[in-house]
Design a protein around this motif. Structure first.
Motif, short mmCIF file in Angstrom:
data_model
loop_
_atom_site.label_atom_id
_atom_site.label_comp_id
_atom_site.label_asym_id
_atom_site.label_seq_id
_atom_site.Cartn_x
_atom_site.Cartn_y
_atom_site.Cartn_z
N ASN A 609 60.68 22.16 44.54
CA ASN A 609 60.25 23.40 45.17
C ASN A 609 59.85 23.16 46.62
O ASN A 609 60.18 23.96 47.51
CB ASN A 609 59.08 24.00 44.39
N LEU A 610 59.16 22.06 46.86
CA LEU A 610 58.79 21.70 48.23
C LEU A 610 60.03 21.50 49.09
O LEU A 610 60.10 22.00 50.23
CB LEU A 610 57.91 20.45 48.20
N LEU A 611 61.01 20.75 48.57
CA LEU A 611 62.24 20.51 49.32
C LEU A 611 62.97 21.82 49.61
O LEU A 611 63.48 22.03 50.73
CB LEU A 611 63.15 19.56 48.54
N ALA A 612 63.03 22.72 48.60
CA ALA A 612 63.70 24.00 48.82
C ALA A 612 62.97 24.81 49.89
O ALA A 612 63.62 25.49 50.71
CB ALA A 612 63.77 24.78 47.51
N ASP A 613 61.63 24.73 49.92
CA ASP A 613 60.88 25.42 50.97
C ASP A 613 61.24 24.88 52.34
O ASP A 613 61.16 25.60 53.35
CB ASP A 613 59.37 25.25 50.74
N GLY A 615 64.20 23.89 53.19
CA GLY A 615 65.60 24.15 53.52
C GLY A 615 66.61 23.31 52.80
O GLY A 615 67.82 23.42 53.06
N TYR A 616 66.16 22.47 51.85
CA TYR A 616 67.09 21.63 51.10
C TYR A 616 67.62 22.40 49.88
O TYR A 616 66.87 23.14 49.22
CB TYR A 616 66.40 20.37 50.58
N THR A 617 68.87 22.18 49.55
CA THR A 617 69.41 22.57 48.25
C THR A 617 69.28 21.35 47.34
O THR A 617 69.62 20.23 47.74
CB THR A 617 70.88 22.99 48.36
N VAL A 618 68.76 21.56 46.13
CA VAL A 618 68.52 20.45 45.22
C VAL A 618 69.34 20.67 43.95
O VAL A 618 69.32 21.77 43.37
CB VAL A 618 67.03 20.31 44.87
N LEU A 619 70.05 19.62 43.51
CA LEU A 619 70.84 19.67 42.28
C LEU A 619 70.34 18.58 41.35
O LEU A 619 70.32 17.41 41.70
CB LEU A 619 72.32 19.47 42.60
#
Length: 817
Positions: A609-613, A615-619
């Motif tokens: 969630n932190l990474l997505a905040d 700007g990262y897309t996480v898979l």
């Protein structure tokens, strides 16, 4: 949409920390999300169990933010949960134990003694009260007595008379010599002494009289069975009392074990932790022994009737084909000599059971080969010591799966006393089967491209209760199934996972339920399809609830070989074109994380969630080898870890770049344990795909891991060296180009710190300079200290922000972290 009713306790917690007073969690930082979860996230209820009268639900919980969970109790109708005092806990029966056939009594062990509970009166009788520990309490002799084990021997206790009977007399060592001389010279001298001296003749007569008396008394006691250097386990009395079965255990000779130095100790001295042997070391041997009480004779069961026992593993054909062909000189030397047939190698096995029918007339065993490529279910005739095949499951890779595991698995008898039931991956997915004890005729009760994860019979033995992922691989629901199979009735319906514990009368379900963005809570519902869930606990804090946690999309995509691969996808609210992405690789190998319930990787979930905040897309991919998808996915890594499990990650990168607009030059990867291993393989063998990677507590060389896990997948290193060579990252370290962070606990007793030290030396010798190693002096394999979690994930974030997102502000210890 669930609208749970909140307990008064939850209301109190809400009042104590109202929205105006509660600390707001956002924006997320590493320091915030890596704190002790009990102190800010909350502690979910665990270990759900009903009281035997069905009036109370017990569970472990920690709403007080203490150092550890405590036992709580709650009425199924709701109310305020109450902590159970230590004194009350001491009087409670344990949840483990055995019920009689009519569910009127329960026998159990507690604190090394045996107890008998009358379920109608709730009266408890203490069966033993000794300094020695009694274990393995069971009903015996058709429920007339209680059996248990003490000091390696079997005892029974009669509730009607209070009489205790010792049923076996196992003794370590070899049977003592009789005392009679065997040497000719000694025999002569003894006879001469008796002929010369009357006093000696008198003593001899007295000794023989005592021997006759002892022999007569011995007939009233169990036979002395001498074990040599073996030990016994799993002592069982047959329902008619004629046989005692037991497992003989032979430990291997002393072998070298790995030592893990512990540097940070209370003594101030470095202390070595003795851990384990490495894969390929000699293993414990097991045999099934039978003591025929009536004949006063012991036997060891043989297995020559087992179909396929002498079949050699399929992988060995590869080495046979590579073997050097005979030369003309070899042929000439062999001319005129008699060609002998090579000796057949018979595989060793491990027996489980026996499992007796309710009427005590039949028994079966589960037998597994030690290479774990075969599981046989056989009928046992103890009178003849013969076995007869009922079912064989063979796998060129290894046997496992829900309800199967590495032991006897989920097995039992149907109430007709003529059929057994078990789970098998015969079709590629674990399903429920029956087999006729006489004919061996088999019937599948369930089928389909989904798994039966748990199965149990109702107390009246007329209905099956199943937990299965029939609706979606990422959901778990509770079902009812008729005894003879047929249409399944789905009881729970809410998306996510429902862990169900039936009440004693089976009218009510205690349900531990969660979704991907809401942790586990305790609910109850009527045992009816689609009944309303009533929430009993509220565990999360206002601070945790102040952030809008994402429910990741559960997607699937096609791998290069056409297989379906499932994954969790986290996307930024406003994703930039050609933005960065991170692949997360879960640990354990055989584990599922692309599901719709609260993950055991909750820290990683919050980090995503932190990474997505940012700007990262996480898979987060359930790669080949993961649980929940059947046999072919489970064994897709056989003999090549770092093969399909890695290409699934690379195919995930292709999906990210082609469908979600991610830059192919801005992709990182990270994971722990097996995930750390895949990260190393990715960085070493796919350097053009992954620009940065964080490998945590990683296996670097499978020849240094344990036997139980590794042998199933890669066989023994001295028998299948090719599998180890292509599966071990240390052999590919020369391929490192991107930026690599490695983190490892120094007291890791699972994946030893030695693993990462050896790889570091390899990188030094290869003159690689774009890597770093962070060590954690007090951490084992699973990190515990919040300070360690925080330090580790600050480094991971810094790695990604520096290499994948250079336009972002420099990461500091506050806002950026």
């Amino acid at each position: 949409m669930l609208k749970p009713s909140i307990l008064p306790l939850g209301a109190v917690l809400t009042l104590l920390a109202s929205p105006a007073q509660a600390q707001q969690l956002g924006p997320l930082t590493v320091e915030k999300i890596m704190r002790d979860p009990a102190q800010w996230l909350g502690s979910s209820p665990n270990n759900i169990a009903w009281a035997e009268d069905g009036k109370t639900i017990y569970f472990t919980w920690n709403p007080e933010k203490a150092r550890r969970d405590s036992l709580y109790r709650l009425a199924p109708s709701g109310g305020t949960a109450r902590k159970v005092s230590l004194r009350e806990q001491q009087s409670l029966p344990t949840q483990a134990g055995e019920y009689d056939q009519g569910y009127t009594r329960k026998v159990y062990e507690k604190d090394g003694d045996i107890y008998l509970l009358d379920l109608k009166t709730q009266r408890v009788r203490r069966v033993t009260n000794t300094a020695e520990r009694e274990t393995d309490a069971q009903f015996a002799l058709q429920g007339r007595t209680i059996s248990y084990t003490r000091a390696g021997n079997l005892f029974t206790w009669d509730p009607a008379t209070g009489e205790t009977t010792q049923r076996t007399d196992f003794r370590r060592g070899n049977k003592p010599a009789s005392g009679e001389p065997t040497d000719k010279s000694e025999k002569f001298l003894r006879a001469q002494q008796l002929a010369l001296f009357e006093v000696l003749r008198g003593k001899e007569q007295d000794a023989k009289a005592r021997q006759r008396q002892q022999k007569a008394l011995a007939k009233l006691r169990p036979k002395a069975i001498w074990l040599g250097q073996q030990t016994v386990q799993n002592l069982r009395l047959s329902p008619d009392g004629r046989y005692v079965t037991y497992t003989l255990v032979q430990e291997p000779a002393a072998q070298k074990v790995a030592l893990v130095p512990n540097f940070v100790t209370t003594s101030g001295f470095t202390e070595d932790i003795s851990t384990r042997t490495k894969v390929g070391a000699a293993q414990t041997a097991y045999q099934l022994g039978l003591y025929d009480v009536g004949r006063d004779t012991t036997f060891v069961l043989g297995y020559k009737e087992l179909k396929g026992l002498d079949e050699q593993p399929a992988y060995r054909k590869e080495y046979q084909l590579q073997a050097k062909a005979p030369t003309p000189s070899d042929t000439a030397k062999a001319a005129g000599t008699k060609k002998e047939k090579p000796a057949t190698e018979v595989r060793r096995v491990i027996p489980f059971g026996p499992f007796w029918s309710d009427n005590g007339q039949h028994a079966f065993l589960v037998i597994r080969s030690t290479d774990n490529k075969d599981r046989w279910i056989v009928a046992l005739d103890p009178a003849t010591q013969k076995i007869r095949l009922l079912d064989r499951q063979h796998d060129d890779a290894w046997i496992n799966g829900p309800g199967i595991g590495y032991d006897e698995g989920n097995v039992g008898w149907l109430p007709d006393n003529r059929r057994i039931w078990f789970q098998s991956e015969e079709t590629g997915f674990s399903h429920l089967y029956t087999a006729d004890f006489t004919s061996g005729q088999k019937k599948a009760l369930t089928s389909g491209r989904w798994e039966v994860q748990k199965a149990q019979l109702s107390r009246d033995r007329k209905t099956w209760y199943l937990t299965a992922n029939k609706t979606h691989p990422g959901e778990q629901h509770f079902y009812r199934l008729p005894l003879e199979g047929g249409s399944m009735t789905q009881i729970t319906t809410q998306p996510g996972a429902s862990e169900v514990t039936l009440s004693p009368d089976e009218k009510t379900l205690a349900v531990r339920y969660s979704t991907s963005n809401k942790p586990w809570e305790l609910f109850v519902m009527d045992n009816k399809p689609g009944a309303k869930l009533r929430q009993l606990t509220h565990s999360t804090t206002p601070e945790f609830e102040s952030y809008p946690w994402r429910a990741p999309e559960v997607i699937s995509y096609k791998a290069r070989d056409g297989a379906d691969v499932y994954a969790r996808l986290y996307r930024p609210a406003n994703a930039a074109a050609q933005g960065p992405a991170v692949i997360f690789v879960h640990g354990a190998g055989y584990l599922q994380n692309a599901h719709k319930w609260w993950s055991t990787y909750f820290r990683e979930y919050m980090f995503h969630n932190l990474l997505a905040d940012k700007g990262y897309t996480v898979l987060d991919i359930d790669y080949r080898g993961s649980a929940g998808y059947g046999r072919d996915v489970r064994t897709g890594i056989y003999r090549y870890m770092g093969g399909k499990d890695l290409t699934d990650q690379v195919d995930g990168v292709k999906l990210l770049t082609e469908k979600y607009g991610v830059s192919p030059q801005r992709i990182g990867i990270y994971g722990g344990s097996y995930g750390g291993f895949i990260t190393l393989m990715a960085m070493f063998t796919q350097p053009e795909v992954f620009q940065a990677g964080a490998a945590l507590r990683s296996v670097t060389d499978w020849a240094h891991y344990n036997h139980g896990y590794t042998d199933n997948i890669l066989n023994e290193p001295y028998n299948d060296s090719l599998a180890y060579a292509r599966s071990s990252p240390i052999n590919y370290a020369a391929g490192l180009k991107g930026h690599l962070l490695m983190c490892h606990g120094m007291v890791d007793t699972n994946v030893h710190f030695q693993d990462i030290v050896r790889l570091s030396q390899r990188l030094i010798e290869l003159k690689k300079d774009n890597w770093e190693l962070a060590v954690y002096p007090v951490e084992d394999h699973g990190f515990v200290e919040p300070s360690s979690w925080t330090d580790e994930y600050k480094r991971i974030l810094k790695l990604f922000e520096t290499t994948l997102n250079p336009a972002a502000p420099a990461a500091g210890t506050t806002g950026g972290q």
